[in-house]
Design a protein around this motif. Structure first.
Motif, PDB file in Angstrom:
ATOM      1  N   ASN A   1       7.084   5.914   6.578  1.00 17.76           N
ATOM      2  CA  ASN A   1       6.843   6.423   5.403  1.00 17.76           C
ATOM      3  C   ASN A   1       6.579   7.970   5.351  1.00 17.76           C
ATOM      4  OD1 ASN A   1       6.759   7.006   2.742  1.00 17.76           O
ATOM      5  ND2 ASN A   1       5.556   5.165   2.272  1.00 17.76           N
ATOM      6  N   GLN A   2       7.211   8.943   5.457  1.00 17.94           N
ATOM      7  CA  GLN A   2       6.914  10.418   5.650  1.00 17.94           C
ATOM      8  C   GLN A   2       6.431  10.933   4.160  1.00 17.94           C
ATOM      9  OE1 GLN A   2       9.956   9.326   5.872  1.00 17.94           O
ATOM     10  NE2 GLN A   2      10.968  10.093   7.801  1.00 17.94           N
TER      11      GLN A   2
ATOM     12  N   TRP B   1      -3.167   2.457  -7.041  1.00 19.39           N
ATOM     13  CA  TRP B   1      -2.541   1.123  -6.894  1.00 19.39           C
ATOM     14  C   TRP B   1      -1.542   1.334  -5.771  1.00 19.39           C
ATOM     15  CZ3 TRP B   1      -4.679  -3.315  -8.666  1.00 19.39           C
ATOM     16  CH2 TRP B   1      -5.422  -3.322  -9.756  1.00 19.39           C
ATOM     17  N   GLU B   2      -1.587   0.583  -4.656  1.00 21.71           N
ATOM     18  CA  GLU B   2      -0.481   0.339  -3.674  1.00 21.71           C
ATOM     19  C   GLU B   2       0.570  -0.597  -3.881  1.00 21.71           C
ATOM     20  OE1 GLU B   2      -2.517   0.305   0.027  1.00 21.71           O
ATOM     21  OE2 GLU B   2      -2.295   2.500   0.527  1.00 21.71           O
ATOM     22  N   PHE B   3       1.723  -0.357  -3.830  1.00 21.33           N
ATOM     23  CA  PHE B   3       2.812  -1.304  -3.943  1.00 21.33           C
ATOM     24  C   PHE B   3       3.798  -1.426  -2.789  1.00 21.33           C
ATOM     25  CE2 PHE B   3       1.071  -0.525  -8.339  1.00 21.33           C
ATOM     26  CZ  PHE B   3       0.977  -1.643  -8.810  1.00 21.33           C
ATOM     27  N   ASN B   4       4.746  -2.193  -2.897  1.00 20.83           N
ATOM     28  CA  ASN B   4       5.800  -2.330  -1.939  1.00 20.83           C
ATOM     29  C   ASN B   4       5.153  -2.381  -0.378  1.00 20.83           C
ATOM     30  OD1 ASN B   4       8.643  -2.481  -1.154  1.00 20.83           O
ATOM     31  ND2 ASN B   4       8.660  -0.066  -0.855  1.00 20.83           N
ATOM     32  N   ASP B   5       4.524  -3.391  -0.325  1.00 18.69           N
ATOM     33  CA  ASP B   5       3.728  -3.459   1.068  1.00 18.69           C
ATOM     34  C   ASP B   5       2.799  -2.276   1.418  1.00 18.69           C
ATOM     35  OD1 ASP B   5       4.630  -6.112   1.212  1.00 18.69           O
ATOM     36  OD2 ASP B   5       6.439  -5.762   2.186  1.00 18.69           O
TER      37      ASP B   5
ATOM     38  N   GLY C   1       3.763   0.666   0.635  1.00 20.23           N
ATOM     39  CA  GLY C   1       4.769   1.937   0.961  1.00 20.23           C
ATOM     40  C   GLY C   1       4.382   3.100  -0.116  1.00 20.23           C
ATOM     41  N   ILE C   2       4.014   2.822  -1.392  1.00 21.88           N
ATOM     42  CA  ILE C   2       3.956   3.472  -2.356  1.00 21.88           C
ATOM     43  C   ILE C   2       2.743   3.504  -3.045  1.00 21.88           C
ATOM     44  CG2 ILE C   2       5.106   2.019  -3.994  1.00 21.88           C
ATOM     45  CD1 ILE C   2       6.373   4.763  -5.293  1.00 21.88           C
ATOM     46  N   MET C   3       2.127   4.483  -3.386  1.00 17.73           N
ATOM     47  CA  MET C   3       0.575   4.655  -4.262  1.00 17.73           C
ATOM     48  C   MET C   3       1.042   5.206  -5.665  1.00 17.73           C
ATOM     49  SD  MET C   3      -2.713   6.038  -3.340  1.00 17.73           S
ATOM     50  CE  MET C   3      -3.290   5.189  -2.216  1.00 17.73           C
ATOM     51  N   LEU C   4       0.546   4.546  -6.301  1.00 12.86           N
ATOM     52  CA  LEU C   4       0.573   4.902  -7.979  1.00 12.86           C
ATOM     53  C   LEU C   4      -0.765   5.458  -8.401  1.00 12.86           C
ATOM     54  CD1 LEU C   4       2.785   2.408  -9.830  1.00 12.86           C
ATOM     55  CD2 LEU C   4       3.490   4.512  -8.507  1.00 12.86           C
ATOM     56  N   THR C   5      -1.155   6.438  -9.082  1.00 19.39           N
ATOM     57  CA  THR C   5      -2.479   7.021  -9.338  1.00 19.39           C
ATOM     58  C   THR C   5      -2.413   7.311 -10.844  1.00 19.39           C
ATOM     59  OG1 THR C   5      -2.090   9.421  -8.541  1.00 19.39           O
ATOM     60  CG2 THR C   5      -2.993   7.782  -6.880  1.00 19.39           C
TER      61      THR C   5
ATOM     62  N   VAL D   1      10.099   3.982  -2.517  1.00 24.21           N
ATOM     63  CA  VAL D   1      10.715   2.975  -3.594  1.00 24.21           C
ATOM     64  C   VAL D   1      11.303   1.784  -3.167  1.00 24.21           C
ATOM     65  CG1 VAL D   1      11.899   2.885  -5.712  1.00 24.21           C
ATOM     66  CG2 VAL D   1      10.324   4.923  -5.194  1.00 24.21           C
ATOM     67  N   SER D   2      12.324   2.289  -2.160  1.00 24.85           N
ATOM     68  CA  SER D   2      13.154   1.020  -1.357  1.00 24.85           C
ATOM     69  C   SER D   2      13.397   1.514   0.058  1.00 24.85           C
ATOM     70  CB  SER D   2      14.502   0.861  -2.182  1.00 24.85           C
ATOM     71  OG  SER D   2      15.285   2.210  -2.080  1.00 24.85           O
ATOM     72  N   ASP D   3      14.413   0.723   0.859  1.00 25.19           N
ATOM     73  CA  ASP D   3      14.301   1.190   2.186  1.00 25.19           C
ATOM     74  C   ASP D   3      14.949   2.466   2.380  1.00 25.19           C
ATOM     75  OD1 ASP D   3      13.723  -1.364   2.756  1.00 25.19           O
ATOM     76  OD2 ASP D   3      15.685  -2.291   2.990  1.00 25.19           O
TER      77      ASP D   3
END
Length: 705
Positions: A46-47, A513-517, A519-523, A571-573
């Motif tokens: 995840n770059q 908050w981290e979602f998608n295992d 993979g993404i952080m919402l702040t 967000v996805s693969d």
């Protein structure tokens, strides 16, 4: 298969670097010969998302545990965007707004507060004199630290700091060649190489070389284009001296010469005077910068609990500026306009040092991440100056009187000060869900002259509540301490006046908050910042008999409040995004004094709304598409708020294709900036506004051997 394998290569280097740093902090350093390193193969990386920012807490503490709003912009994203300067990097954070690019330097504001070129920027945690266009090719990531950070770094502004983290030496061999160009004929050649020097891999290096020739779209009245010629060299070497001690050395050198474009002029209706491409400076003007940094850092594991980190950096920045100082007028084509040619040579020297003791302790049931340290700055500045008399010219006329700074028999200006501070910070894990941050710092700045000595105590408090392993809510209180130095503007009424420090206070409530295992952080964050003893630089309606164009004063307050939201990651693969949005309510509160008429006004370049997004969609393993947008709302171009710059939305797109060429990874990229050819005005006042470039196309190719 290039895109996937390129991701894996980046992942391996990042993981190795992160592991070395983590081991230094909590375990003994083991010689490379004793480490069993495992290669990661065919794993998606995840770059777009980074888990920590070294500048926020002076250590690698996870962002989700940091009671402060922080944005980390990794080099993968800015490489995708073919960014060529720090402004293009920082456009990925909507809390950062652009200011004037007058005289070939970039000015920025965080949460509406302008960053000082002396105290608003760090490189690897060292204060960095940034009075020039920063070289971004050496950077691994850029960290935007929101709100006051004086508790850790001493003199800094209320809006925040920008910490630039340089690339690290690598264990595995790296040899990358890159070339990019645009539709104006600009070119940039890059080499990035690294690896281990010996078989034991206890000595590692990283080097970056850049040669750039830039052609700009704006022109002088005689038809000449503004051009830029830049050479950059960078080398970093890491030594594992023992199992417990490591030494890092760094050197970089920049030679950067550019013709001067002091920006466009706006009339009282906010319209450009003349053509969008017109440059009011004389075509013979230039700025010639030579910047050298030499630094060293040592990390010593004293015990299982304590680590010593110390470092030193010496920055030498010499600049010659041959300028014409065009004076603003609303009718230059009818009455002409005045210029005052000058030649000046500036010499800045920054010597910085720090010592940190980092401890991981337990008292009873409470875990402590303790930081005890101090840092020091020695600042020196000297200027030689020669100027001609003012003269009136018509657009298209070229006047070139003889001026040479070597004619000066003595320095026009000399300044020196010493700044040092001591700080203690403790991040306490009270329970699995609650963390408490407490810290305090004492600062002193010693300087000859009236108002030269400054003292400050800067506290910081924060509370983090983590209802789950993947989410946190925090609140913080922090103060800023920002010495203002001396007014250094030959066209200012108060030139050479020593200014008093500014003091700021911030309250911030946020969540991550981290979602998608993961993979993404919402702040999200809500902030309230108030600054006392605010320095205000105003443009005079009419020049004084002595030729002064500005006046700098200090009275009143400045109050900014607003909120931010952001998303960064996978967000996805196959879909990745980085985006942010900010609402800002910024006002002067100046009831008395020379700035009383600004009471209730909004500072220049402080939009109420701003937002950005950049995304990548991997069509397959070899082909990816990018789409981005930047929105900047309506802004004022003068402090009295009578001249307005309209808001705008700019769309950018890109595409990349990768393939294997006889064992060499090759990547081809095309980007189109300002796809819809939107006319817009960027940062700056009505006397020096930057004009947004129309549609432009850039091509790049990179080979990884």
């Amino acid at each position: 298969m290039y895109i996937k394998r390129s991701s894996v290569s980046l992942a391996i280097m990042s993981l190795l670097s992160a592991n070395v740093l983590a081991d230094d902090a909590s375990h003994s350093l083991v010689a490379s010969a004793n480490i069993e390193r495992i290669s990661v193969v065919a794993q998606q990386f995840n770059q777009y998302k980074t888990g920590s920012a070294s500048g926020a807490m002076r250590g690698d503490i996870a962002l989700i545990d940091t009671p402060q709003s922080v944005t980390v912009i990794p080099d993968f994203v800015t490489d995708e965007q073919l960014a060529t300067n720090l402004g293009e990097v920082l456009s990925n954070d909507s809390s950062v707004t652009a200011g004037s690019e007058k005289w070939n330097r970039q000015v920025f504001a965080i949460r509406g507060f302008e960053l000082s070129s002396g105290s608003g920027f760090l490189v690897n945690g060292h204060q960095h004199w940034s009075h020039y266009v920063q070289p971004i090719e050496t950077l691994q990531q850029v960290e935007v630290l929101k709100g006051p950070s004086s508790m850790l770094y001493g003199q800094s502004g209320p809006g925040g700091l920008v910490n630039m983290v340089t690339k690290k030496p690598t264990y595995d061999n790296v040899f990358n060649l890159g070339f990019d160009s645009d539709d104006l004929g600009s070119t940039r050649f890059q080499l990035d190489a690294g690896g281990a020097v010996n078989d034991e891999q206890t000595v590692r290096y990283r080097t970056v070389l850049v040669k750039q020739d830039t052609k700009y779209w704006r022109e002088y009245f005689n038809g000449d284009q503004q051009e830029r010629d830049r050479i950059l060299g960078f080398v970093a070497v890491d030594f594992d001296l023992t199992d417990d001690i490591s030494l890092s050395l760094r050197y970089d050198h920049t030679a950067d010469k550019t013709n001067i474009d002091s920006g466009a002029w706006l009339d009282s209706q906010g319209k450009i005077i003349g053509d969008r491409k017109d440059i009011w400076e004389m075509p013979w003007t230039f700025t010639d910068n030579t910047v050298t940094n030499i630094g060293a850092d040592v990390q010593w594991l004293l015990s299982d609990a304590w680590t010593l980190k110390t470092g030193y950096n010496h920055q030498r920045f010499e600049r010659q500026r041959l300028g014409s100082s065009p004076t603003y007028t609303e009718n230059p084509f009818e009455t002409g306009y005045k210029i005052k040619p000058f030649d000046r040579h500036d010499d800045w020297q920054h010597k910085t040092a720090y010592v940190d003791f980092v401890g991981n302790l337990t008292t009873g049931s409470i875990d402590h991440q303790l930081l005890i340290g101090g840092n020091y700055l020695n600042y020196f500045y000297q200027q030689f100056y020669d100027a001609a008399d003012s003269m009136t010219v018509k657009p298209g006329e070229v006047a070139a009187p003889e001026v040479n700074y070597l004619n000066a028999t003595a320095p026009r200006s000399t300044s020196e000060y010493h700044h040092y501070g001591f700080y203690v910070q403790d991040l306490m894990s009270l329970t699995d869900q609650w963390k408490l941050l407490a810290g305090v710092r004492y600062d002193e700045q010693k300087k000859d002259g009236l108002g030269g000595n400054s003292y400050a105590v800067s506290p910081k408090f924060g509370v983090v509540y983590a209802p789950t392993d993947t989410g946190s809510i925090y609140v913080n209180y922090s103060k800023s301490f920002s010495p203002q130095g001396m007014v250094n503007d030959e066209f200012d009424v108060n030139d050479q006046l020593n200014l008093k420090p500014e003091y700021g206070t911030q309250y911030e409530l946020g969540t991550k908050w981290e979602f998608n295992d993961g993979g993404i952080m919402l702040t999200a964050a809500v902030f309230d910042i108030n600054v006392e003893n605010k320095t205000v630089k105003q443009i005079l309606l009419q020049p004084t008999p002595a030729g002064d164009l500005h006046i700098t004063t200090q009275d009143g307050q400045q109050h900014h409040q607003g909120f931010e939201v952001g998303a960064q990651g996978q967000v996805s693969d196959r879909w990745f995004i980085t985006s942010s949005m900010m609402y800002l309510d910024a006002k002067y509160q100046t009831g008395v004094g020379d700035s009383a008429h600004l009471d209730g006004k909004t500072p220049i370049d402080a939009p109420e709304w701003s937002a950005n997004i950049w995304s990548r969609y991997e069509v397959n393993d070899d082909f990816a598409l990018n789409l981005g947008a930047v929105y900047v709302g309506e802004r004022f171009a003068n402090t009295s708020n009578t001249i307005v710059k309209n808001g705008y939305v700019r769309f950018d797109i890109g595409a990349a294709y990768g393939w294997d060429l006889q064992g060499t990874e090759v990547n081809l990229r095309m980007n189109i900036k300002n796809l819809l050819n939107k006319d817009y005005l960027d940062g700056g006042s009505y006397q020096d506004v930057s004009v947004g470039e129309g549609r432009s196309i850039a091509l790049a190719v990179e080979a990884k051997f």
